[in-house]
Design a protein around this motif. Structure first.
Motif, mmCIF file in Angstrom:
data_model
loop_
_atom_site.group_PDB
_atom_site.id
_atom_site.type_symbol
_atom_site.label_atom_id
_atom_site.label_comp_id
_atom_site.label_asym_id
_atom_site.label_seq_id
_atom_site.Cartn_x
_atom_site.Cartn_y
_atom_site.Cartn_z
ATOM 1 N N THR A 199 16.766 -14.616 -89.825
ATOM 2 C CA THR A 199 16.986 -15.054 -88.429
ATOM 3 C C THR A 199 17.262 -16.552 -88.301
ATOM 4 O OG1 THR A 199 14.590 -15.230 -88.142
ATOM 5 C CG2 THR A 199 15.648 -13.211 -87.327
ATOM 6 N N CYS A 200 17.106 -17.281 -89.395
ATOM 7 C CA CYS A 200 17.472 -18.706 -89.388
ATOM 8 C C CYS A 200 18.063 -19.037 -90.762
ATOM 9 C CB CYS A 200 16.257 -19.580 -89.075
ATOM 10 S SG CYS A 200 16.708 -21.305 -88.829
ATOM 11 N N PRO A 201 19.323 -18.632 -90.986
ATOM 12 C CA PRO A 201 19.924 -18.814 -92.312
ATOM 13 C C PRO A 201 20.120 -20.290 -92.653
ATOM 14 C CG PRO A 201 21.246 -17.334 -90.922
ATOM 15 C CD PRO A 201 20.235 -17.985 -90.038
ATOM 16 N N GLY A 202 20.298 -20.535 -93.939
ATOM 17 C CA GLY A 202 20.587 -21.896 -94.378
ATOM 18 C C GLY A 202 21.864 -22.418 -93.739
ATOM 19 N N MET A 203 21.856 -23.698 -93.402
ATOM 20 C CA MET A 203 23.047 -24.337 -92.837
ATOM 21 C C MET A 203 23.372 -25.598 -93.636
ATOM 22 S SD MET A 203 24.349 -22.550 -90.397
ATOM 23 C CE MET A 203 25.131 -23.390 -89.033
ATOM 24 N N THR A 204 23.194 -25.492 -94.947
ATOM 25 C CA THR A 204 23.577 -26.587 -95.829
ATOM 26 C C THR A 204 25.099 -26.542 -96.005
ATOM 27 O OG1 THR A 204 23.529 -25.342 -97.899
ATOM 28 C CG2 THR A 204 21.414 -26.151 -97.080
ATOM 29 N N PRO A 205 25.701 -27.594 -96.571
ATOM 30 C CA PRO A 205 27.160 -27.561 -96.767
ATOM 31 C C PRO A 205 27.633 -26.371 -97.605
ATOM 32 C CG PRO A 205 26.321 -29.789 -97.066
ATOM 33 C CD PRO A 205 25.118 -28.897 -96.942
ATOM 34 N N ASN A 206 26.752 -25.800 -98.427
ATOM 35 C CA ASN A 206 27.148 -24.665 -99.282
ATOM 36 C C ASN A 206 26.673 -23.310 -98.748
ATOM 37 O OD1 ASN A 206 28.139 -26.557 -101.172
ATOM 38 N ND2 ASN A 206 26.071 -26.850 -101.968
ATOM 39 N N SER A 207 26.122 -23.288 -97.549
ATOM 40 C CA SER A 207 25.522 -22.049 -97.038
ATOM 41 C C SER A 207 26.576 -21.003 -96.639
ATOM 42 C CB SER A 207 24.619 -22.348 -95.849
ATOM 43 O OG SER A 207 23.477 -23.053 -96.267
ATOM 44 N N LEU A 208 26.115 -19.742 -96.597
ATOM 45 C CA LEU A 208 27.017 -18.624 -96.369
ATOM 46 C C LEU A 208 27.425 -18.452 -94.907
ATOM 47 C CD1 LEU A 208 25.490 -15.958 -98.790
ATOM 48 C CD2 LEU A 208 27.132 -17.774 -99.260
ATOM 49 N N ILE B 83 16.279 -24.789 -83.985
ATOM 50 C CA ILE B 83 15.350 -24.486 -85.087
ATOM 51 C C ILE B 83 16.119 -24.422 -86.406
ATOM 52 C CG2 ILE B 83 13.708 -22.809 -86.030
ATOM 53 C CD1 ILE B 83 13.092 -21.944 -83.140
ATOM 54 N N ALA B 84 15.754 -25.318 -87.322
ATOM 55 C CA ALA B 84 16.366 -25.318 -88.653
ATOM 56 C C ALA B 84 15.273 -25.147 -89.706
ATOM 57 C CB ALA B 84 17.142 -26.604 -88.875
ATOM 58 N N LEU B 85 14.270 -24.355 -89.355
ATOM 59 C CA LEU B 85 13.134 -24.109 -90.246
ATOM 60 C C LEU B 85 13.332 -22.786 -90.965
ATOM 61 C CD1 LEU B 85 10.523 -25.117 -87.587
ATOM 62 C CD2 LEU B 85 10.758 -26.297 -89.780
ATOM 63 N N HIS B 86 13.029 -22.763 -92.245
ATOM 64 C CA HIS B 86 13.155 -21.531 -93.020
ATOM 65 C C HIS B 86 11.776 -21.094 -93.500
ATOM 66 C CE1 HIS B 86 17.265 -22.591 -92.789
ATOM 67 N NE2 HIS B 86 17.267 -23.455 -93.784
ATOM 68 N N GLY B 87 11.585 -19.775 -93.563
ATOM 69 C CA GLY B 87 10.335 -19.258 -94.113
ATOM 70 C C GLY B 87 9.182 -19.298 -93.122
ATOM 71 N N TRP C 241 21.763 -15.836 -83.387
ATOM 72 C CA TRP C 241 22.540 -15.891 -84.638
ATOM 73 C C TRP C 241 21.649 -15.533 -85.812
ATOM 74 C CZ3 TRP C 241 22.435 -19.983 -88.599
ATOM 75 C CH2 TRP C 241 21.312 -20.819 -88.463
ATOM 76 N N GLY C 242 22.264 -15.117 -86.902
ATOM 77 C CA GLY C 242 21.499 -14.755 -88.091
ATOM 78 C C GLY C 242 22.389 -14.084 -89.110
ATOM 79 N N ARG C 243 21.753 -13.497 -90.132
ATOM 80 C CA ARG C 243 22.494 -12.873 -91.219
ATOM 81 C C ARG C 243 21.796 -11.601 -91.657
ATOM 82 N NH1 ARG C 243 22.015 -16.546 -95.652
ATOM 83 N NH2 ARG C 243 21.440 -14.652 -96.742
#
Length: 306
Positions: free
Chosen positions: A273-282, A60-64, A253-255
Protein backbone atom coordinates in the motif's frame (compact mmCIF):
# COMPACT_ATOMS: atom_id res chain seq x y z
CA UNK A 1 -4.16 29.87 2.94
CA UNK A 2 -1.03 27.77 3.24
CA UNK A 3 -0.84 24.48 1.34
CA UNK A 4 1.95 22.98 3.42
CA UNK A 5 2.65 19.32 2.74
CA UNK A 6 4.53 17.01 5.10
CA UNK A 7 6.37 14.00 3.69
CA UNK A 8 6.65 11.37 6.43
CA UNK A 9 9.61 9.04 6.05
CA UNK A 10 12.23 7.10 7.99
CA UNK A 11 10.76 5.69 11.18
CA UNK A 12 12.08 2.64 13.02
CA UNK A 13 11.10 -0.26 10.77
CA UNK A 14 13.73 -2.53 9.14
CA UNK A 15 12.83 -0.72 5.90
CA UNK A 16 13.96 2.67 7.23
CA UNK A 17 16.77 3.17 4.69
CA UNK A 18 14.51 2.53 1.68
CA UNK A 19 11.90 4.85 3.18
CA UNK A 20 14.44 7.68 3.52
CA UNK A 21 15.34 7.37 -0.17
CA UNK A 22 11.66 7.23 -1.22
CA UNK A 23 10.80 10.20 1.00
CA UNK A 24 13.62 12.39 -0.29
CA UNK A 25 12.77 11.55 -3.92
CA UNK A 26 9.12 12.54 -3.28
CA UNK A 27 10.16 15.67 -1.36
CA UNK A 28 12.39 16.83 -4.20
CA UNK A 29 9.58 16.29 -6.72
CA UNK A 30 7.11 18.31 -4.61
CA UNK A 31 9.58 21.19 -4.28
CA UNK A 32 10.24 21.06 -8.04
CA UNK A 33 6.46 21.42 -8.51
CA UNK A 34 6.54 24.61 -6.42
CA UNK A 35 4.80 23.05 -3.41
CA UNK A 36 5.77 24.05 0.13
CA UNK A 37 6.89 20.64 1.37
CA UNK A 38 8.82 19.45 4.40
CA UNK A 39 10.42 16.08 5.07
CA UNK A 40 9.76 14.72 8.55
CA UNK A 41 11.48 11.65 9.94
CA UNK A 42 8.84 10.19 12.27
CA UNK A 43 11.59 8.73 14.45
CA UNK A 44 12.40 12.27 15.58
CA UNK A 45 9.19 14.23 14.93
CA UNK A 46 6.20 14.07 17.33
CA UNK A 47 3.15 13.45 15.15
CA UNK A 48 0.76 15.50 17.30
CA UNK A 49 2.66 18.61 16.11
CA UNK A 50 1.42 18.09 12.52
CA UNK A 51 -1.82 19.92 13.34
CA UNK A 52 -0.03 22.68 15.23
CA UNK A 53 2.34 23.22 12.28
CA UNK A 54 -0.74 23.60 10.02
CA UNK A 55 0.07 20.89 7.47
CA UNK A 56 -2.81 20.54 5.01
CA UNK A 57 -1.94 17.10 3.62
CA UNK A 58 0.44 14.30 4.50
CA UNK A 59 2.38 12.28 1.94
CA UNK A 60 3.21 8.93 3.56
CA UNK A 61 6.55 7.58 2.35
CA UNK A 62 6.95 5.03 5.15
CA UNK A 63 7.51 1.37 4.41
CA UNK A 64 6.87 -1.60 6.67
CA UNK A 65 5.77 -1.57 10.30
CA UNK A 66 4.58 1.82 11.53
CA UNK A 67 4.02 3.02 7.96
CA UNK A 68 1.93 0.51 6.06
CA UNK A 69 0.23 -1.33 8.91
CA UNK A 70 -2.52 1.22 9.63
CA UNK A 71 -0.96 2.71 12.76
CA UNK A 72 0.17 6.03 11.24
CA UNK A 73 -3.08 6.18 9.27
CA UNK A 74 -5.09 5.83 12.50
CA UNK A 75 -3.21 8.75 14.07
CA UNK A 76 -3.74 10.96 11.00
CA UNK A 77 -7.45 10.08 10.97
CA UNK A 78 -7.64 11.11 14.63
CA UNK A 79 -5.85 14.39 13.80
CA UNK A 80 -8.24 14.81 10.85
CA UNK A 81 -5.47 15.52 8.33
CA UNK A 82 -5.86 14.09 4.78
CA UNK A 83 -3.11 11.64 3.80
CA UNK A 84 -2.02 9.58 0.80
CA UNK A 85 -2.80 5.92 0.26
CA UNK A 86 -5.21 3.44 1.79
CA UNK A 87 -7.16 4.08 4.98
CA UNK A 88 -6.17 2.55 8.32
CA UNK A 89 -8.51 -0.46 8.03
CA UNK A 90 -7.34 -1.48 4.56
CA UNK A 91 -3.69 -0.83 5.47
CA UNK A 92 -3.85 -3.10 8.52
CA UNK A 93 -5.50 -5.90 6.53
CA UNK A 94 -3.07 -5.80 3.59
CA UNK A 95 -0.11 -5.71 5.96
CA UNK A 96 -1.32 -8.97 7.49
CA UNK A 97 -0.63 -11.47 4.69
CA UNK A 98 -2.69 -14.23 6.30
CA UNK A 99 -5.83 -12.10 6.70
CA UNK A 100 -5.43 -10.73 3.16
CA UNK A 101 -5.15 -14.24 1.72
CA UNK A 102 -8.07 -15.49 3.83
CA UNK A 103 -10.31 -12.73 2.45
CA UNK A 104 -9.14 -13.31 -1.12
CA UNK A 105 -9.88 -17.03 -0.77
CA UNK A 106 -13.33 -16.22 0.63
CA UNK A 107 -14.02 -14.16 -2.50
CA UNK A 108 -12.84 -16.97 -4.79
CA UNK A 109 -9.57 -15.31 -5.77
CA UNK A 110 -6.53 -17.54 -6.39
CA UNK A 111 -4.09 -18.10 -3.51
CA UNK A 112 -1.73 -21.00 -2.91
CA UNK A 113 -2.04 -23.32 0.16
CA UNK A 114 -0.42 -21.99 3.32
CA UNK A 115 -0.07 -22.56 7.07
CA UNK A 116 -0.26 -19.74 9.63
CA UNK A 117 1.93 -19.98 12.73
CA UNK A 118 2.01 -17.70 15.79
CA UNK A 119 5.19 -17.39 17.85
CA UNK A 120 3.26 -18.13 21.04
CA UNK A 121 1.98 -21.42 19.57
CA UNK A 122 5.45 -22.29 18.29
CA UNK A 123 6.83 -21.91 21.82
CA UNK A 124 3.99 -23.78 23.55
CA UNK A 125 3.06 -26.49 21.04
CA UNK A 126 4.83 -29.67 20.10
CA UNK A 127 7.16 -28.90 17.15
CA UNK A 128 6.48 -32.34 15.63
CA UNK A 129 2.79 -31.51 15.45
CA UNK A 130 3.55 -28.17 13.74
CA UNK A 131 5.95 -29.88 11.33
CA UNK A 132 3.34 -32.51 10.44
CA UNK A 133 0.90 -29.74 9.48
CA UNK A 134 3.51 -28.00 7.30
CA UNK A 135 4.54 -31.26 5.59
CA UNK A 136 1.04 -31.46 4.06
CA UNK A 137 2.02 -28.52 1.80
CA UNK A 138 4.76 -30.59 0.13
CA UNK A 139 8.19 -29.05 -0.34
CA UNK A 140 9.55 -26.65 -1.50
CA UNK A 141 7.89 -24.02 0.70
CA UNK A 142 8.45 -20.34 1.45
CA UNK A 143 8.66 -19.33 5.09
CA UNK A 144 7.95 -15.63 5.58
CA UNK A 145 7.08 -13.12 8.29
CA UNK A 146 3.34 -12.45 8.20
CA UNK A 147 3.70 -8.70 8.58
CA UNK A 148 6.70 -7.11 6.94
CA UNK A 149 7.79 -5.83 3.55
CA UNK A 150 10.84 -5.72 1.28
CA UNK A 151 11.03 -9.55 1.42
CA UNK A 152 12.87 -9.41 4.75
CA UNK A 153 13.17 -12.68 6.69
CA UNK A 154 11.93 -14.90 3.85
CA UNK A 155 13.45 -18.32 3.13
CA UNK A 156 12.73 -20.80 0.38
CA UNK A 157 13.48 -24.31 1.62
CA UNK A 158 13.52 -27.59 -0.27
CA UNK A 159 13.41 -30.04 2.59
CA UNK A 160 12.34 -30.39 6.19
CA UNK A 161 15.91 -30.25 7.57
CA UNK A 162 16.01 -26.48 7.04
CA UNK A 163 12.51 -25.78 8.35
CA UNK A 164 13.36 -24.96 11.96
CA UNK A 165 16.07 -22.42 11.04
CA UNK A 166 13.78 -20.77 8.49
CA UNK A 167 10.96 -20.48 11.07
CA UNK A 168 13.32 -18.91 13.62
CA UNK A 169 14.62 -16.44 11.02
CA UNK A 170 11.08 -15.35 10.07
CA UNK A 171 10.13 -14.87 13.74
CA UNK A 172 12.90 -12.26 14.06
CA UNK A 173 10.77 -9.96 11.88
CA UNK A 174 7.23 -10.82 12.97
CA UNK A 175 5.36 -12.54 15.81
CA UNK A 176 3.30 -14.45 13.25
CA UNK A 177 4.62 -16.23 10.18
CA UNK A 178 3.26 -17.81 7.04
CA UNK A 179 4.53 -21.01 5.49
CA UNK A 180 3.22 -21.36 1.97
CA UNK A 181 3.66 -23.71 -0.93
CA UNK A 182 6.43 -22.35 -3.15
CA UNK A 183 5.00 -21.22 -6.47
CA UNK A 184 7.36 -21.75 -9.35
CA UNK A 185 6.62 -19.26 -12.05
CA UNK A 186 7.05 -15.70 -13.30
CA UNK A 187 6.43 -12.76 -11.00
CA UNK A 188 4.49 -9.71 -12.14
CA UNK A 189 3.57 -6.52 -10.36
CA UNK A 190 0.65 -4.26 -11.17
CA UNK A 191 0.58 -0.65 -10.02
CA UNK A 192 -2.78 0.92 -9.19
CA UNK A 193 -3.38 4.66 -9.28
CA UNK A 194 -6.87 5.81 -8.33
CA UNK A 195 -9.22 3.32 -9.96
CA UNK A 196 -6.94 2.37 -12.85
CA UNK A 197 -4.18 -0.18 -13.26
CA UNK A 198 -0.83 0.77 -14.72
CA UNK A 199 1.00 -1.42 -17.28
CA UNK A 200 2.25 -4.59 -15.61
CA UNK A 201 5.94 -5.27 -15.01
CA UNK A 202 7.58 -8.67 -15.37
CA UNK A 203 10.38 -9.34 -12.88
CA UNK A 204 13.26 -11.60 -13.81
CA UNK A 205 15.46 -12.44 -10.86
CA UNK A 206 18.37 -14.86 -10.75
CA UNK A 207 17.36 -15.91 -7.25
CA UNK A 208 14.80 -18.66 -6.59
CA UNK A 209 12.38 -15.91 -5.55
CA UNK A 210 12.32 -12.10 -5.60
CA UNK A 211 14.09 -11.54 -2.27
CA UNK A 212 15.73 -8.51 -0.61
CA UNK A 213 19.01 -9.03 -2.47
CA UNK A 214 17.21 -9.27 -5.81
CA UNK A 215 15.23 -6.11 -5.04
CA UNK A 216 17.91 -3.80 -3.73
CA UNK A 217 21.40 -5.23 -4.20
CA UNK A 218 21.74 -7.49 -7.26
CA UNK A 219 22.25 -5.41 -10.41
CA UNK A 220 21.28 -8.39 -12.59
CA UNK A 221 17.57 -8.35 -11.69
CA UNK A 222 15.64 -7.38 -14.84
CA UNK A 223 12.31 -5.58 -15.21
CA UNK A 224 10.20 -5.68 -18.34
CA UNK A 225 7.54 -3.05 -18.99
CA UNK A 226 5.60 -3.85 -21.10
CA UNK A 227 5.68 -7.29 -19.52
CA UNK A 228 5.42 -9.25 -22.78
CA UNK A 229 2.08 -10.89 -21.91
CA UNK A 230 -0.47 -11.21 -24.71
CA UNK A 231 -3.46 -8.84 -24.54
CA UNK A 232 -5.78 -11.47 -23.03
CA UNK A 233 -3.36 -12.41 -20.23
CA UNK A 234 -2.58 -8.73 -19.61
CA UNK A 235 -6.31 -8.03 -19.25
CA UNK A 236 -6.74 -11.04 -16.93
CA UNK A 237 -3.81 -9.87 -14.80
CA UNK A 238 -5.10 -6.30 -14.61
CA UNK A 239 -8.61 -7.43 -13.64
CA UNK A 240 -7.29 -9.82 -10.96
CA UNK A 241 -5.13 -7.05 -9.46
CA UNK A 242 -8.12 -4.70 -9.33
CA UNK A 243 -10.37 -7.35 -7.72
CA UNK A 244 -7.72 -8.14 -5.08
CA UNK A 245 -7.35 -4.40 -4.42
CA UNK A 246 -11.09 -3.76 -4.10
CA UNK A 247 -11.80 -6.80 -1.90
CA UNK A 248 -9.41 -5.37 0.70
CA UNK A 249 -10.91 -1.86 0.26
CA UNK A 250 -7.58 -0.30 -0.71
CA UNK A 251 -7.53 3.21 -2.18
CA UNK A 252 -5.28 5.91 -3.59
CA UNK A 253 -2.28 4.07 -4.92
CA UNK A 254 -0.32 0.87 -4.44
CA UNK A 255 0.98 -2.29 -6.05
CA UNK A 256 -0.32 -5.85 -6.34
CA UNK A 257 2.23 -8.67 -6.66
CA UNK A 258 1.08 -11.73 -8.59
CA UNK A 259 2.79 -14.84 -9.93
CA UNK A 260 2.00 -16.79 -13.09
CA UNK A 261 2.50 -20.45 -12.26
CA UNK A 262 3.63 -23.30 -14.50
CA UNK A 263 0.00 -24.12 -15.34
CA UNK A 264 -0.45 -20.58 -16.74
CA UNK A 265 -2.65 -19.54 -13.80
CA UNK A 266 -2.20 -16.33 -11.85
CA UNK A 267 -1.80 -16.58 -8.06
CA UNK A 268 -2.00 -13.61 -5.70
CA UNK A 269 1.03 -12.90 -3.53
CA UNK A 270 0.47 -9.62 -1.68
CA UNK A 271 -0.44 -5.94 -1.83
CA UNK A 272 1.94 -3.10 -1.11
CA UNK A 273 0.00 0.00 0.00
CA UNK A 274 3.04 2.29 0.06
CA UNK A 275 5.46 1.06 -2.62
CA UNK A 276 9.02 2.28 -2.95
CA UNK A 277 9.40 5.57 -4.79
CA UNK A 278 13.16 5.55 -5.22
CA UNK A 279 14.60 6.43 -8.66
CA UNK A 280 14.76 2.67 -9.40
CA UNK A 281 11.33 1.73 -8.03
CA UNK A 282 8.72 -0.18 -10.02
CA UNK A 283 5.70 2.08 -9.50
CA UNK A 284 7.24 5.11 -11.26
CA UNK A 285 8.53 2.76 -13.99
CA UNK A 286 4.99 1.53 -14.75
CA UNK A 287 3.61 5.08 -14.56
CA UNK A 288 6.23 6.26 -17.05
CA UNK A 289 5.09 3.54 -19.47
CA UNK A 290 1.54 4.92 -19.05
CA UNK A 291 2.83 8.37 -20.04
CA UNK A 292 3.08 9.84 -16.54
CA UNK A 293 6.20 11.63 -15.32
CA UNK A 294 7.33 11.22 -11.70
CA UNK A 295 5.87 14.66 -10.90
CA UNK A 296 2.56 13.67 -12.59
CA UNK A 297 2.38 10.59 -10.33
CA UNK A 298 3.15 12.57 -7.15
CA UNK A 299 0.56 15.18 -8.13
CA UNK A 300 -2.12 12.51 -8.72
CA UNK A 301 -1.34 10.63 -5.47
CA UNK A 302 -1.58 13.91 -3.56
CA UNK A 303 -4.84 14.82 -5.29
CA UNK A 304 -6.32 11.45 -4.22
CA UNK A 305 -5.34 12.02 -0.58
CA UNK A 306 -8.36 12.07 1.74
Amino acid sequence: MSNKIAVLYGGNSPEREISLISGNTILNALKKMGIEAYGLDIRDFPLFLLKKKKFKKIFIALHGEGGEDGSIQTILEYLNIPYTGSKSFASSITFNKFIAKTLWKEYGLPVYPHVFLRKIDFIKKNYLEIKKNILKLNFPVCVKPNSTGSSLGISKINNVNYLLDAIKKAFVYSNNILIEKYIEGIEYTVGILGNKTLPSIKIKSFYSFYNYEAKYIDKNTQYFCPSGLNQYKEKELSELAMKAWNVLECSGWGRVDIILDKKNNFQLLEINTCPGMTPNSLFPMAAKKAGLSFCDVIDEILFLAK
